[in-house]
Motif scaffolding. Sequence first.
Motif, PDB file in Angstrom:
ATOM      1  N   CYS A  70       0.673  -1.093   0.117  1.00  0.00           N
ATOM      2  CA  CYS A  70      -0.079  -0.014   0.027  1.00  0.00           C
ATOM      3  C   CYS A  70       0.760   1.192   0.036  1.00  0.00           C
ATOM      4  N   CYS A  73       0.005   3.573   3.181  1.00  0.00           N
ATOM      5  CA  CYS A  73      -0.013   3.264   4.737  1.00  0.00           C
ATOM      6  C   CYS A  73       1.261   2.114   5.076  1.00  0.00           C
ATOM      7  N   ASP A  75       0.916  -0.980   4.455  1.00  0.00           N
ATOM      8  CA  ASP A  75       0.323  -2.338   4.677  1.00  0.00           C
ATOM      9  C   ASP A  75       0.755  -3.178   3.522  1.00  0.00           C
ATOM     10  N   CYS A  98      -6.297  -2.434   0.156  1.00  0.00           N
ATOM     11  CA  CYS A  98      -5.706  -2.194   1.396  1.00  0.00           C
ATOM     12  C   CYS A  98      -6.388  -2.825   2.696  1.00  0.00           C
ATOM     13  N   CYS A 101      -6.174   0.678   5.344  1.00  0.00           N
ATOM     14  CA  CYS A 101      -6.464   2.002   4.924  1.00  0.00           C
ATOM     15  C   CYS A 101      -7.743   2.201   3.875  1.00  0.00           C
TER      16      CYS A 101
HETATM   17 ZN   LIG Z   1      -3.225   1.396   3.251  1.00  0.00          ZN
END
Ligand SMILES: [Zn+2]
Length: 362
Positions: A70, A73, A75, A98, A101
């Motif tokens: 991502c 963020c 992730d 994701c 987020c």
């Molecule tokens: Zn994210």
Amino acid sequence: MAAVKRTIYRALYGSRYDRVPWGQRIYVRPGERLAREVQWRLRLRRAELLTLAEYRERTDLGEIEEFVVCHLCGDSRQQPLFRPTGPKGRWSYQVVRCPGCGFLYRNPNIRPERLGDLYANGYSAFLTGKYAADRRRRYRLTMDSFHPVFAQGGGRRLLDFGCGAGLFLELAEQRGFDAAGVDLSPDSVAEANRRLARARAYHGTPEDVPEIAVGGFDVITLWSVLAHLPRPLDDFRRFRSLLAPGGVLMILTVNAASLQLKAHGSAWNGFTKNHLMFYSAETMPTLLRRTGFAGVAFTPFYGDTVEAGTTKLAEPLQRRLRRKVEASDGGNMLRALAFADDEAIDRWGGGLKVRRLPKYEG
Ligand SMILES: [Zn+2]
């Protein structure tokens, strides 16, 4: 299945909405919004949640592609949701969500250095051909929605990033902006410079062009460019540094929270061949906050024909559509004005619902 659906719709709505175009129907049929939101929740609940390693294992990687995490963020978990596919299967890609987020992005992504491969010959013809009138109309309507910023240039400096064949630069110079543009397509830039009187288009990235690298811009515009950027954080840090104090960045892109996406899934019209990332009013503030912007305002998108007053939709249905857009997704396109600093909010935020972004520590 399609026949069953048709029967249900017929029973619910009769033929009342048959002549309303699809893009509008979704906002005017009673109950439609709720149904689409439920459909979306179910889709998210059913979607698998994979680690990046699991995802890589089962996903083919094209020659010009790379796996990414991502962008907003960091992730790395993957929730595969959509597989948009072009006519006759000419192109196809996977869109993941994701789980951290909610950001939607293409994965595998195109390797930035191979991005040019997506823009085959004829792209500048696409930008100036029969779509030119529609594009000019959309520019005008969006400028109107951020009225004071674009009403009068007054010699302010404007940079159009991804200026294509210069259709917007032409409007900007007519309104009195001191306008410049950059684009990666040399054909488009040549075409733009034939069209323009005072404004100039340059081939390359902002760092390549000394006149642009000096910065000090009052306005930067991204017309249907954001979804094409493979490294948005890098690009937005650069935009922020190119803005003068009190400067603003205007963004038009497809809206990943659109009810039309929730309804049509992989067939959504925002999943075009060259799009890489899909933002919403939920996820875009993260990008802006992380790259040093002080605030953002969104204006609802009702559709070009409704805003231009040329729609065939009856008056009461138009009012319903406007209410629904405001109360639900904000429309199929996302229109944002990002403010470089507090001075920009004071100067240009009047009449807009400005969301202030806390300073990013990280
Ligand atoms: Zn994210």
